[in-house]
Design an enzyme around this catalytic site. Structure first.
Site, PDB file in Angstrom:
ATOM      1  N   LYS A  58       1.064  -1.334   0.038  1.00 33.60           N
ATOM      2  CA  LYS A  58      -0.095   0.088   0.039  1.00 33.60           C
ATOM      3  C   LYS A  58       0.931   1.247   0.116  1.00 33.60           C
ATOM      4  O   LYS A  58       0.581   2.241  -0.659  1.00 33.60           O
ATOM      5  CB  LYS A  58      -0.904  -0.096   1.252  1.00 33.60           C
ATOM      6  CG  LYS A  58      -1.948  -0.829   1.063  1.00 33.60           C
ATOM      7  CD  LYS A  58      -2.772  -1.224   2.230  1.00 33.60           C
ATOM      8  CE  LYS A  58      -3.896  -2.196   2.090  1.00 33.60           C
ATOM      9  NZ  LYS A  58      -4.283  -3.130   3.244  1.00 33.60           N
ATOM     10  N   GLN A  95      -5.789  -2.350   9.114  1.00 31.95           N
ATOM     11  CA  GLN A  95      -5.613  -3.693   8.567  1.00 31.95           C
ATOM     12  C   GLN A  95      -5.915  -4.781   9.406  1.00 31.95           C
ATOM     13  O   GLN A  95      -5.828  -4.848  10.562  1.00 31.95           O
ATOM     14  CB  GLN A  95      -3.903  -3.803   8.455  1.00 31.95           C
ATOM     15  CG  GLN A  95      -3.418  -4.975   7.855  1.00 31.95           C
ATOM     16  CD  GLN A  95      -3.763  -5.001   6.317  1.00 31.95           C
ATOM     17  OE1 GLN A  95      -3.692  -4.027   5.544  1.00 31.95           O
ATOM     18  NE2 GLN A  95      -4.205  -6.156   5.859  1.00 31.95           N
ATOM     19  N   ASP A 132     -11.982   1.518   3.088  1.00 33.47           N
ATOM     20  CA  ASP A 132     -12.310   0.209   2.874  1.00 33.47           C
ATOM     21  C   ASP A 132     -13.583  -0.258   2.445  1.00 33.47           C
ATOM     22  O   ASP A 132     -14.010  -1.397   2.091  1.00 33.47           O
ATOM     23  CB  ASP A 132     -11.721  -0.399   4.197  1.00 33.47           C
ATOM     24  CG  ASP A 132     -10.466  -1.233   3.833  1.00 33.47           C
ATOM     25  OD1 ASP A 132     -10.204  -1.605   2.654  1.00 33.47           O
ATOM     26  OD2 ASP A 132     -10.063  -1.914   5.089  1.00 33.47           O
TER      27      ASP A 132
END
Ligand code: NAP
Length: 288
Positions: free
Chosen positions: A54, A98, A121
């Protein structure tokens, strides 16, 4: 017959190149640099790789990347406090926690703490609800990447029979919901299969588009695929022999019309869609 490969790697590269100019325009015209904050708790090796990738994508595109690495015993209350702090930081446009989180932390509680307009997300219930009613601002990244692959590979979704194997909240359910919307790049007739489905082959066999997210290596074999179908393999399984998908690529490619490889299929699209959502989140602040 050998199926045409749908290269997520190539599509991701093409999209990321498009984002470079979008980000520099945002900076030049509006003085805004999209900023993504990533929180990683613990030392899960796969998560470390994702977070590193990322960071690389952010750097390539010109998105500012903030990383918060915390030890495996980081308290849940402190994590929520960090999320709150980022929620209030006007310079941060996207927040990503995460997953998976260590067992002592309630994932749902943490994901619900992320402000919906920074939830790049797409996991917050507000964004899940908006997806359901066809008004999504942030689509979850992996399903969004699958839709993009279908569109850019010229696969017609309108009126297509789509069968999704898997009903998880991060892949199976959202991709089914995305593809049945009354929208461009959707308009499909969708069936979801799972471990309680009777005679799964009778479903997969009639799919024009078969999307497999079962988390089981080679769960779908060539004999379960309709000749000429487009097959999207979401699975990432680490075997001793290397990475493999949820589709048995060798037998599937002889029957399918188009197929995604593993690696190099859906995987690179997930991070790309995260970049897209982060840029969008930054753009949305201009309207406020
Ligand atoms: P998950 O949460 O484990 O869900 C798997 C789903 O598949 C469940 O709904 C399960 O049914 C169903 N299933 C399992 N075996 C089946 C079988 N033999 N027949 C029919 N249905 C079956 O997995 P996930 O998070 O959705 O991930 C799926 C795969 O995609 C994994 O390999 C994961 O690593 C990969 N993935 C890749 C990316 C990427 O960026 N490339 C992103 C996310 C996930 P039940 O609900 O009945 O248990």
């Amino acid at each position: 017959m050998s199926a045409e490969l749908i290269s997520g790697k190539a599509v991701a590269e093409q999209m990321q190149n498009e984002f470079v100019s979008e980000v520099s325009e945002l900076k030049e015209k509006h003085g805004v640099q999209p900023c993504l904050a990533v929180i990683l708790v613990g030392e899960d090796p796969a998560s470390q790789v994702y977070v590193k990738n990322k960071g690389i994508a952010c750097q390539k595109i010109g998105v500012k990347s903030l990383e918060f690495r915390k030890p495996a015993d980081f308290p849940e209350a402190d994590l929520i406090q960090l999320v709150e702090q980022l929620n209030h930081d006007a310079a941060v446009h996207g927040i990503l926690v995460q997953l998976p989180l260590p067992k002592h932390i309630n994932e749902t509680k943490v994901l619900y703490a992320v402000r919906p307009d920074k939830d790049v997300d797409g996991f917050h219930p507000v964004n899940v609800g908006k997806l359901m009613i066809g008004e999504a601002e942030f689509l979850p990244c992996t399903p969004a990447g699958i839709q993009e692959l279908l569109i850019r590979s010229g696969t017609e979704t309108k009126g297509a029979e789509v069968v999704v194997v898997g009903r998880s909240n991060i892949v199976g359910k959202p991709i089914a919901m995305i593809l049945c919307q009354k929208q461009k790049g959707a308009d499909a007739t969708v069936t979801i299969c799972h471990t309680r489905t009777k005679d799964m082959k009778s479903h997969t066999k009639r799919a024009d588009i078969l999307i497999v997210a079962a988390g089981k290596p080679k769960a779908v074999t060539g004999d379960m695929i309709k000749p000429g179908a487009t097959v999207i393999d979401v699975g990432v399984n680490r075997l001793e022999s290397g990475l493999c998908g949820d589709v048995d690529f060798e037998t599937a490619k002889e029957v399918a019309g188009k197929i995604t490889p593993v690696p190099g299929g859906v995987g690179p699209m997930t991070i790309t869609m995260l970049m897209k959502n982060t840029i969008k989140a930054a753009r949305l602040t201009l309207k406020k």
